[in-house]
Design a protein around this motif. Structure first.
Motif, PDB file in Angstrom:
ATOM      1  N   ASP A 105       0.855  -1.188   0.000  1.00 30.14           N
ATOM      2  CA  ASP A 105       0.000   0.000   0.000  1.00 30.14           C
ATOM      3  C   ASP A 105       0.889   1.235   0.000  1.00 30.14           C
ATOM      4  OD1 ASP A 105      -2.322  -1.446   0.122  1.00 30.14           O
ATOM      5  OD2 ASP A 105      -2.597  -1.209   2.282  1.00 30.14           O
ATOM      6  N   GLY A 106       0.685   2.122  -0.959  1.00 34.73           N
ATOM      7  CA  GLY A 106       1.436   3.366  -0.999  1.00 34.73           C
ATOM      8  C   GLY A 106       0.825   4.423  -0.097  1.00 34.73           C
ATOM      9  N   PHE A 107       1.505   5.544   0.016  1.00 36.78           N
ATOM     10  CA  PHE A 107       1.058   6.610   0.916  1.00 36.78           C
ATOM     11  C   PHE A 107      -0.202   7.320   0.433  1.00 36.78           C
ATOM     12  CE2 PHE A 107       5.659   7.118   2.539  1.00 36.78           C
ATOM     13  CZ  PHE A 107       5.429   6.164   3.521  1.00 36.78           C
ATOM     14  N   ARG A 108      -0.581   7.113  -0.829  1.00 38.67           N
ATOM     15  CA  ARG A 108      -1.826   7.707  -1.326  1.00 38.67           C
ATOM     16  C   ARG A 108      -3.021   6.767  -1.127  1.00 38.67           C
ATOM     17  NH1 ARG A 108      -2.382  13.134  -3.143  1.00 38.67           N
ATOM     18  NH2 ARG A 108      -0.519  13.764  -4.306  1.00 38.67           N
ATOM     19  N   HIS A 109      -2.788   5.618  -0.513  1.00 33.40           N
ATOM     20  CA  HIS A 109      -3.842   4.620  -0.382  1.00 33.40           C
ATOM     21  C   HIS A 109      -4.847   4.983   0.704  1.00 33.40           C
ATOM     22  CE1 HIS A 109      -5.761   0.721  -0.527  1.00 33.40           C
ATOM     23  NE2 HIS A 109      -5.447   0.444   0.722  1.00 33.40           N
ATOM     24  N   HIS A 110      -4.428   5.737   1.703  1.00 31.61           N
ATOM     25  CA  HIS A 110      -5.326   6.011   2.826  1.00 31.61           C
ATOM     26  C   HIS A 110      -5.174   7.453   3.295  1.00 31.61           C
ATOM     27  CE1 HIS A 110      -7.758   5.196   6.387  1.00 31.61           C
ATOM     28  NE2 HIS A 110      -7.982   3.993   5.904  1.00 31.61           N
ATOM     29  N   ARG A 111      -6.279   8.162   3.334  1.00 27.60           N
ATOM     30  CA  ARG A 111      -6.286   9.573   3.699  1.00 27.60           C
ATOM     31  C   ARG A 111      -6.621   9.746   5.182  1.00 27.60           C
ATOM     32  NH1 ARG A 111      -7.357  14.394   0.471  1.00 27.60           N
ATOM     33  NH2 ARG A 111      -7.969  16.089   1.879  1.00 27.60           N
ATOM     34  N   VAL A 112      -6.056  10.770   5.770  1.00 26.10           N
ATOM     35  CA  VAL A 112      -6.343  11.112   7.170  1.00 26.10           C
ATOM     36  C   VAL A 112      -7.375  12.236   7.186  1.00 26.10           C
ATOM     37  CG1 VAL A 112      -5.356  11.738   9.406  1.00 26.10           C
ATOM     38  CG2 VAL A 112      -3.962  10.500   7.738  1.00 26.10           C
ATOM     39  N   ARG A 113      -8.582  11.881   6.802  1.00 33.45           N
ATOM     40  CA  ARG A 113      -9.701  12.830   6.767  1.00 33.45           C
ATOM     41  C   ARG A 113      -9.289  14.137   6.078  1.00 33.45           C
ATOM     42  NH1 ARG A 113     -11.799  12.098  12.993  1.00 33.45           N
ATOM     43  NH2 ARG A 113     -12.080   9.839  12.949  1.00 33.45           N
ATOM     44  N   GLU A 114      -9.678  15.261   6.687  1.00 35.54           N
ATOM     45  CA  GLU A 114      -9.401  16.553   6.069  1.00 35.54           C
ATOM     46  C   GLU A 114      -7.928  16.943   6.125  1.00 35.54           C
ATOM     47  OE1 GLU A 114     -10.392  17.400  10.375  1.00 35.54           O
ATOM     48  OE2 GLU A 114     -11.099  16.060   8.781  1.00 35.54           O
ATOM     49  N   HIS A 115      -7.134  16.199   6.901  1.00 38.62           N
ATOM     50  CA  HIS A 115      -5.710  16.529   7.018  1.00 38.62           C
ATOM     51  C   HIS A 115      -4.912  16.081   5.788  1.00 38.62           C
ATOM     52  CE1 HIS A 115      -6.106  17.718  11.233  1.00 38.62           C
ATOM     53  NE2 HIS A 115      -6.881  16.664  11.390  1.00 38.62           N
ATOM     54  N   GLY A 116      -5.476  15.189   4.998  1.00 40.39           N
ATOM     55  CA  GLY A 116      -4.797  14.750   3.793  1.00 40.39           C
ATOM     56  C   GLY A 116      -4.065  13.429   3.981  1.00 40.39           C
ATOM     57  N   PHE A 117      -3.103  13.206   3.106  1.00 36.51           N
ATOM     58  CA  PHE A 117      -2.309  11.988   3.126  1.00 36.51           C
ATOM     59  C   PHE A 117      -1.027  12.232   3.929  1.00 36.51           C
ATOM     60  CE2 PHE A 117      -4.941  12.023  -0.663  1.00 36.51           C
ATOM     61  CZ  PHE A 117      -5.541  10.782  -0.613  1.00 36.51           C
ATOM     62  N   TYR A 118      -0.134  11.257   3.931  1.00 42.06           N
ATOM     63  CA  TYR A 118       1.120  11.382   4.667  1.00 42.06           C
ATOM     64  C   TYR A 118       1.800  12.725   4.375  1.00 42.06           C
ATOM     65  CZ  TYR A 118       6.041  10.695   5.847  1.00 42.06           C
ATOM     66  OH  TYR A 118       7.309  10.847   6.346  1.00 42.06           O
ATOM     67  N   GLY A 119       2.247  13.371   5.421  1.00 41.19           N
ATOM     68  CA  GLY A 119       2.914  14.651   5.277  1.00 41.19           C
ATOM     69  C   GLY A 119       1.974  15.824   5.144  1.00 41.19           C
ATOM     70  N   GLY A 120       0.662  15.569   5.208  1.00 34.78           N
ATOM     71  CA  GLY A 120      -0.306  16.659   5.054  1.00 34.78           C
ATOM     72  C   GLY A 120      -0.585  17.033   3.622  1.00 34.78           C
ATOM     73  N   VAL A 121      -0.255  16.149   2.681  1.00 35.29           N
ATOM     74  CA  VAL A 121      -0.547  16.400   1.265  1.00 35.29           C
ATOM     75  C   VAL A 121      -2.057  16.260   1.054  1.00 35.29           C
ATOM     76  CG1 VAL A 121      -0.181  15.596  -1.100  1.00 35.29           C
ATOM     77  CG2 VAL A 121       1.722  15.605   0.533  1.00 35.29           C
ATOM     78  N   VAL A 122      -2.703  17.311   0.594  1.00 36.42           N
ATOM     79  CA  VAL A 122      -4.176  17.318   0.585  1.00 36.42           C
ATOM     80  C   VAL A 122      -4.793  17.089  -0.793  1.00 36.42           C
ATOM     81  CG1 VAL A 122      -4.339  18.769   2.633  1.00 36.42           C
ATOM     82  CG2 VAL A 122      -4.228  19.842   0.363  1.00 36.42           C
ATOM     83  N   ASP A 123      -4.022  17.221  -1.891  1.00 41.04           N
ATOM     84  CA  ASP A 123      -4.639  17.024  -3.201  1.00 41.04           C
ATOM     85  C   ASP A 123      -4.962  15.549  -3.416  1.00 41.04           C
ATOM     86  OD1 ASP A 123      -1.741  16.708  -3.332  1.00 41.04           O
ATOM     87  OD2 ASP A 123      -2.055  16.313  -5.466  1.00 41.04           O
ATOM     88  N   ASP A 124      -5.990  15.285  -4.216  1.00 37.56           N
ATOM     89  CA  ASP A 124      -6.408  13.917  -4.488  1.00 37.56           C
ATOM     90  C   ASP A 124      -5.397  13.224  -5.400  1.00 37.56           C
ATOM     91  OD1 ASP A 124      -8.693  14.070  -2.952  1.00 37.56           O
ATOM     92  OD2 ASP A 124      -9.984  14.657  -4.629  1.00 37.56           O
ATOM     93  N   PRO A 125      -5.321  11.890  -5.315  1.00 43.18           N
ATOM     94  CA  PRO A 125      -4.458  11.154  -6.249  1.00 43.18           C
ATOM     95  C   PRO A 125      -4.886  11.411  -7.688  1.00 43.18           C
ATOM     96  CG  PRO A 125      -5.212   9.728  -4.471  1.00 43.18           C
ATOM     97  CD  PRO A 125      -6.000  10.996  -4.353  1.00 43.18           C
ATOM     98  N   ALA A 126      -3.929  11.359  -8.593  1.00 38.53           N
ATOM     99  CA  ALA A 126      -4.219  11.554 -10.018  1.00 38.53           C
ATOM    100  C   ALA A 126      -3.202  10.792 -10.843  1.00 38.53           C
ATOM    101  CB  ALA A 126      -4.180  13.044 -10.383  1.00 38.53           C
ATOM    102  N   THR A 127      -3.630  10.301 -11.967  1.00 39.55           N
ATOM    103  CA  THR A 127      -2.740   9.575 -12.873  1.00 39.55           C
ATOM    104  C   THR A 127      -1.521  10.434 -13.220  1.00 39.55           C
ATOM    105  OG1 THR A 127      -4.634   8.415 -13.828  1.00 39.55           O
ATOM    106  CG2 THR A 127      -2.594   8.420 -15.108  1.00 39.55           C
ATOM    107  N   GLY A 128      -0.346   9.885 -13.035  1.00 41.02           N
ATOM    108  CA  GLY A 128       0.883  10.587 -13.379  1.00 41.02           C
ATOM    109  C   GLY A 128       1.372  11.568 -12.342  1.00 41.02           C
ATOM    110  N   ASN A 129       0.667  11.725 -11.223  1.00 40.83           N
ATOM    111  CA  ASN A 129       1.105  12.653 -10.167  1.00 40.83           C
ATOM    112  C   ASN A 129       2.251  12.017  -9.388  1.00 40.83           C
ATOM    113  OD1 ASN A 129       1.444  14.384  -8.013  1.00 40.83           O
ATOM    114  ND2 ASN A 129      -0.696  14.445  -7.426  1.00 40.83           N
TER     115      ASN A 129
END
Length: 316
Positions: A105-129
């Motif tokens: 499972d990568g770090f974009r696999h699970h979001r921490v609610r409104e806080h975002g993903f690991y490191g506080g990254v808040v944008d949604d996953p996207a192809t090629g990101n």
């Protein structure tokens, strides 16, 4: 970046997200970190881990890509097409889920609610990101000292059923490590054998189909999702954790306790690996009277990827 594990804060010293009720390691490995605790697998850690290779034996840790069969978690079976191109032959995969079999499972696999993903990254996953993409882990692979904690063997004879919902606590993990006389070191790849895969493979096809189709949630023994488990794994300063069950953590789990995926992936930056095949490895390590080996895994270099097949092998 090279990290001195002795300088890492303990879990209790990490910043706390009060609304989540858990601590996070955001910023510990730098403001734009992509690797989380994989930073602990620096050149010195890998060099030291090679001392675990004594016999030269190699044991694959990945299931065939078409297992489990039927797929779990409402995933579809992939379609494999063989195509002739002149005098050559080629393969094509359709409806392929990189997390359908042995996987990370990568770090974009699970979001921490409104806080975002690991490191506080808040944008949604996207192809090629490329941000928090699984291809970042593929640059150097996941290579280090593997330690197998054989929970299934430790709990055998106690009525333990890996196909039932059973939480493996932090104290259970400590007890297994003591029983095996093994010390978890910073940078270890912790491998937990729950016995789920062995029990699943012993089922009749109809029973496996029932598990895949179950609407009430897949049941399996797994690590407790509570803060005590997250605290232990962080304070052990492991580089990653892999298990032989479908989710590492107990399923379906208790929503009131929370999610170990969120605690480890999203908050602490500890990679999770699922459905690793540790059965043959467990037997051989038992024969050798050891618990350690060299763990080698190279995820797919899929830019924007949320996960990857495990592609793993143990060197003894």
């Amino acid at each position: 970046m090279d990290i001195d594990a002795t300088s890492l804060p303990e879990y209790a010293e990490l910043p706390r997200l009060e609304d989540i009720g858990a601590n996070c390691s955001w910023g510990v490995f730098g403001p734009d970190d992509e690797l989380g605790t994989l930073n602990l697998l620096d050149a010195e850690a890998v060099r030291a881990a090679t001392a675990s290779v004594r016999t030269g034996e190699r044991i694959g840790l990945s299931l065939p890509l078409d297992q489990p069969d039927p797929p779990l978690f409402r995933r579809e079976p992939f379609q494999h097409t063989i195509k002739r191109i002149g005098s050559m032959w080629d393969d094509r995969l359709d409806s392929f889920f990189p997390q359908g079999s042995t996987q990370w499972d990568g770090f974009r696999h699970h979001r921490v609610r409104e806080h975002g993903f690991y490191g506080g990254v808040v944008d949604d996953p996207a192809t090629g990101n490329p941000r928090l993409s699984i291809h970042q882990w593929a640059r150097a692979g996941i290579i280090g000292r593997g330690v197998l904690l054989d929970v299934a063997a430790h709990l055998s004879g106690s009525g333990y059923d890996p196909l039932a919902e059973r939480s493996i606590s932090a104290d259970d993990l400590r007890a297994v490590a003591r029983a095996q006389d093994v010390t978890i070191r910073p940078g270890d790849v912790l491998c937990v054998r729950t016995g789920w895969l062995e029990a699943y493979r012993a089922l009749e096809p109809s029973a496996r189909e029932e598990i895949s189709a179950r609407k009430s949630g897949l049941e399996s023994a797994g690590l407790g999702a509570d803060e005590a488990t997250a605290e232990l794994l962080w304070d052990w300063h492991i580089a990653a954790i892999g298990a032989d069950n479908p989710a590492v953590e107990v399923t379906p789990g208790d929503p009131a306790v929370g999610s170990l995926h969120r605690r480890l992936l999203g908050l602490l930056g500890i990679p999770l690996g699922e459905l690793f095949d540790f059965d043959e490895l467990a037997v051989r390590l038992r024969d050798l009277g050891r618990s350690e080996f060299l763990f080698v895994s190279v995820p797919l270099a899929l830019v924007g990827g949320l996960g990857s097949p495990g592609n793993a092998v143990a060197l003894l």
